[in-house]
Design a protein around this motif. Structure first.
Motif, PDB file in Angstrom:
ATOM      1  N   LYS A 157       0.843  -1.191   0.000  1.00 55.60           N
ATOM      2  CA  LYS A 157       0.000   0.000   0.000  1.00 55.60           C
ATOM      3  C   LYS A 157       0.879   1.242   0.000  1.00 55.60           C
ATOM      4  O   LYS A 157       1.958   1.256   0.581  1.00 55.60           O
ATOM      5  CB  LYS A 157      -0.916  -0.002   1.218  1.00 55.60           C
ATOM      6  N   SER A 158       0.387   2.286  -0.656  1.00 58.35           N
ATOM      7  CA  SER A 158       1.136   3.534  -0.762  1.00 58.35           C
ATOM      8  C   SER A 158       0.286   4.700  -0.269  1.00 58.35           C
ATOM      9  O   SER A 158      -0.943   4.677  -0.404  1.00 58.35           O
ATOM     10  CB  SER A 158       1.556   3.778  -2.216  1.00 58.35           C
ATOM     11  N   LYS A 159       0.947   5.711   0.275  1.00 57.72           N
ATOM     12  CA  LYS A 159       0.194   6.900   0.702  1.00 57.72           C
ATOM     13  C   LYS A 159      -0.267   7.730  -0.485  1.00 57.72           C
ATOM     14  O   LYS A 159      -1.008   8.698  -0.326  1.00 57.72           O
ATOM     15  CB  LYS A 159       1.038   7.761   1.639  1.00 57.72           C
ATOM     16  N   LYS A 160       0.169   7.337  -1.693  1.00 52.57           N
ATOM     17  CA  LYS A 160      -0.284   8.018  -2.913  1.00 52.57           C
ATOM     18  C   LYS A 160      -1.542   7.387  -3.496  1.00 52.57           C
ATOM     19  O   LYS A 160      -2.118   7.906  -4.453  1.00 52.57           O
ATOM     20  CB  LYS A 160       0.828   7.998  -3.970  1.00 52.57           C
ATOM     21  N   ASN A 161      -1.973   6.234  -2.943  1.00 54.45           N
ATOM     22  CA  ASN A 161      -3.179   5.569  -3.454  1.00 54.45           C
ATOM     23  C   ASN A 161      -4.406   6.448  -3.231  1.00 54.45           C
ATOM     24  O   ASN A 161      -4.484   7.192  -2.241  1.00 54.45           O
ATOM     25  CB  ASN A 161      -3.395   4.227  -2.744  1.00 54.45           C
ATOM     26  N   ASN A 162      -5.371   6.336  -4.137  1.00 56.72           N
ATOM     27  CA  ASN A 162      -6.614   7.099  -3.984  1.00 56.72           C
ATOM     28  C   ASN A 162      -7.385   6.678  -2.744  1.00 56.72           C
ATOM     29  O   ASN A 162      -7.997   7.497  -2.065  1.00 56.72           O
ATOM     30  CB  ASN A 162      -7.498   6.933  -5.224  1.00 56.72           C
ATOM     31  N   ALA A 199     -10.124  16.221  -8.075  1.00 58.79           N
ATOM     32  CA  ALA A 199     -10.711  15.075  -7.372  1.00 58.79           C
ATOM     33  C   ALA A 199     -12.165  15.341  -7.012  1.00 58.79           C
ATOM     34  O   ALA A 199     -13.013  14.437  -7.079  1.00 58.79           O
ATOM     35  CB  ALA A 199      -9.903  14.757  -6.124  1.00 58.79           C
ATOM     36  N   ARG A 200     -12.493  16.589  -6.632  1.00 61.26           N
ATOM     37  CA  ARG A 200     -13.880  16.924  -6.300  1.00 61.26           C
ATOM     38  C   ARG A 200     -14.786  16.829  -7.526  1.00 61.26           C
ATOM     39  O   ARG A 200     -15.947  16.416  -7.424  1.00 61.26           O
ATOM     40  CB  ARG A 200     -13.952  18.328  -5.693  1.00 61.26           C
ATOM     41  N   LEU A 201     -14.253  17.214  -8.701  1.00 59.95           N
ATOM     42  CA  LEU A 201     -15.037  17.099  -9.938  1.00 59.95           C
ATOM     43  C   LEU A 201     -15.311  15.627 -10.263  1.00 59.95           C
ATOM     44  O   LEU A 201     -16.441  15.256 -10.608  1.00 59.95           O
ATOM     45  CB  LEU A 201     -14.293  17.761 -11.102  1.00 59.95           C
ATOM     46  N   HIS A 202     -14.276  14.788 -10.152  1.00 61.85           N
ATOM     47  CA  HIS A 202     -14.465  13.355 -10.389  1.00 61.85           C
ATOM     48  C   HIS A 202     -15.448  12.755  -9.385  1.00 61.85           C
ATOM     49  O   HIS A 202     -16.267  11.899  -9.735  1.00 61.85           O
ATOM     50  CB  HIS A 202     -13.121  12.628 -10.301  1.00 61.85           C
ATOM     51  N   GLU A 203     -15.356  13.198  -8.148  1.00 63.49           N
ATOM     52  CA  GLU A 203     -16.249  12.695  -7.100  1.00 63.49           C
ATOM     53  C   GLU A 203     -17.702  13.068  -7.386  1.00 63.49           C
ATOM     54  O   GLU A 203     -18.613  12.279  -7.159  1.00 63.49           O
ATOM     55  CB  GLU A 203     -15.807  13.273  -5.754  1.00 63.49           C
ATOM     56  N   ARG A 204     -17.914  14.293  -7.898  1.00 62.45           N
ATOM     57  CA  ARG A 204     -19.273  14.722  -8.234  1.00 62.45           C
ATOM     58  C   ARG A 204     -19.867  13.844  -9.338  1.00 62.45           C
ATOM     59  O   ARG A 204     -21.023  13.433  -9.260  1.00 62.45           O
ATOM     60  CB  ARG A 204     -19.260  16.186  -8.690  1.00 62.45           C
TER      61      ARG A 204
END
Length: 377
Positions: free
Chosen positions: A102-107, A246-251
């Motif tokens: 696991k990486s701290k860069k993972n989504n 990320a907020r746009l993708h989340e929407r």
């Protein structure tokens, strides 16, 4: 019927709670990666991996050496070990790939904690979580059932969510004595055998121009950060723009998820038997001309939601073979004509001269084939 059901809520932790969540996620990731290394080393040396009990005993000793592991919820660390053991179990049963670091860069940045001694509870407009205490959350509905565990997640957009898994009993829905055939498409998301067509809202395409513009801004800020010698993780303007995207993708994801949930709930409520084509989505994604539009419509997610809701509420899903020529058969007389290119959206049967809409005709044939399969079962 007793089922496991998840409730997802947005939470609003204060600064101290945000720091503790970040520490818990980091410690859970550290434990997972450390024992994954130990597991791999043991397998190379002995040909056998470790067990959950062995790892759990080692973790107890490790916490005495690394005192900072005691700052976070101990159950979350045990959950990391349990997840690791389950991933290896599925790997050896050839159900998935081998576990990876696991990486701290993972989504996905999350941790899971188990319900014991009322350490997870709903208290008014706040939720009680281990170590965090009371956290304000958006209580959109009541939580019914016995709480099993909770997963705290930090999204790339910077928002925090909690998923509460409960054990609850559900009652079968009233029988409607109705059956429906569904053909999934690109232009229209779903075409029903009763003639209805559900529009493909194209949530991603509608956001396309804005996403491209913001992605270009992100690229420019990355170049500026590198030019000035900054690590991207430390470049504030870059990280701010990254969260905006990320907020746009989340929407878009939320819009699509809401659409799918409402649609399959309506189908389950109004029909007892649902016949649907067993699509080879992976194979279709290899078609570069259609891959993007197919991935956007989320057929797999729609079918998955339909299947588990049918199981909950006593409805029947019948999957028709992907090789069934639903578009080639006349739903009136049964004559099978040759394969038709995708651009042909309507055709006339040469035998009975009935004019067909390609997709509605396919959904009628899927319904007939599904009912035939059910009768033979």
């Amino acid at each position: 019927m007793v089922i496991n059901k998840a409730y997802k809520f947005r939470i609003y932790p204060n600064k101290e709670q945000e720091t503790l969540i970040a520490k818990t996620i980091g410690c859970s990731r550290f434990v997972f990666n450390l024992f994954l290394t130990k597991w791999n080393d043991a397998y190379k040396e002995t040909g056998q991996g470790l067990t959950y009990n062995t790892c759990s005993a080692e973790l107890t000793q490790l916490k005495k050496e690394l005192v900072w592991l005691n700052e976070v919820d101990s159950i979350s660390l045990q959950s990391s070990l349990k997840n690791l053991a389950e991933e290896f179990s599925r790997f050896f049963n050839k159900q998935n790939h081998a576990p990876c670091f696991k990486s701290k860069k993972n989504n996905v940045q999350s941790y899971t904690t188990k319900h014991t001694n009322e350490n997870i509870a709903i208290v008014g407009n706040k939720i009680k979580l281990p170590k965090l205490g009371l956290v304000r959350f958006a209580k959109s509905r009541e939580v019914d059932g016995r709480i099993l565990n909770a997963t705290v997640r930090r999204n790339p957009s910077g928002k925090y969510f909690v998923s509460i898994l409960v054990e609850v009993e559900v009652q079968s829905l009233k029988k409607t004595e109705s059956s429906i055939g569904i053909d999934l498409g690109n232009t229209d998301f779903a075409i029903f055998s009763d003639g209805r067509k559900i529009d493909n809202n194209k949530f991603t395409s509608k956001m396309g121009k804005k996403l491209k513009r913001e992605q270009r801004k992100l690229s420019r800020r990355a170049l500026i950060a590198k030019k000035n010698g900054f690590n991207l993780l430390d470049a504030k303007n870059y990280q701010k723009q990254k969260r905006k995207i990320a907020r746009l993708h989340e929407r878009v994801m939320n819009q699509r998820d809401d659409f799918l949930n409402k649609l399959n709930t309506e189908i389950i409520k109004n029909h007892d038997i649902i016949c649907i084509e067993n699509l080879n989505t992976k194979g279709m994604l290899r078609n570069h001309k259609l891959a993007r539009s197919i991935s956007y419509v989320s057929w797999s997610a729609f079918v998955t939601k339909l299947e588990y809701k049918a199981t909950w509420y006593g409805k029947t899903i019948i999957k028709v073979s992907k090789w069934f020529p639903s578009s080639q058969i006349c739903s009136d007389c049964g004559h099978q004509s040759g394969k038709k290119p995708l651009e042909i959206r309507s055709w006339t049967c040469p035998i009975c001269h009935e004019h067909h809409d390609r997709d509605i005709n396919a959904s009628k044939n899927i319904l007939a084939e599904g009912l035939r399969t059910l009768a033979l079962a």
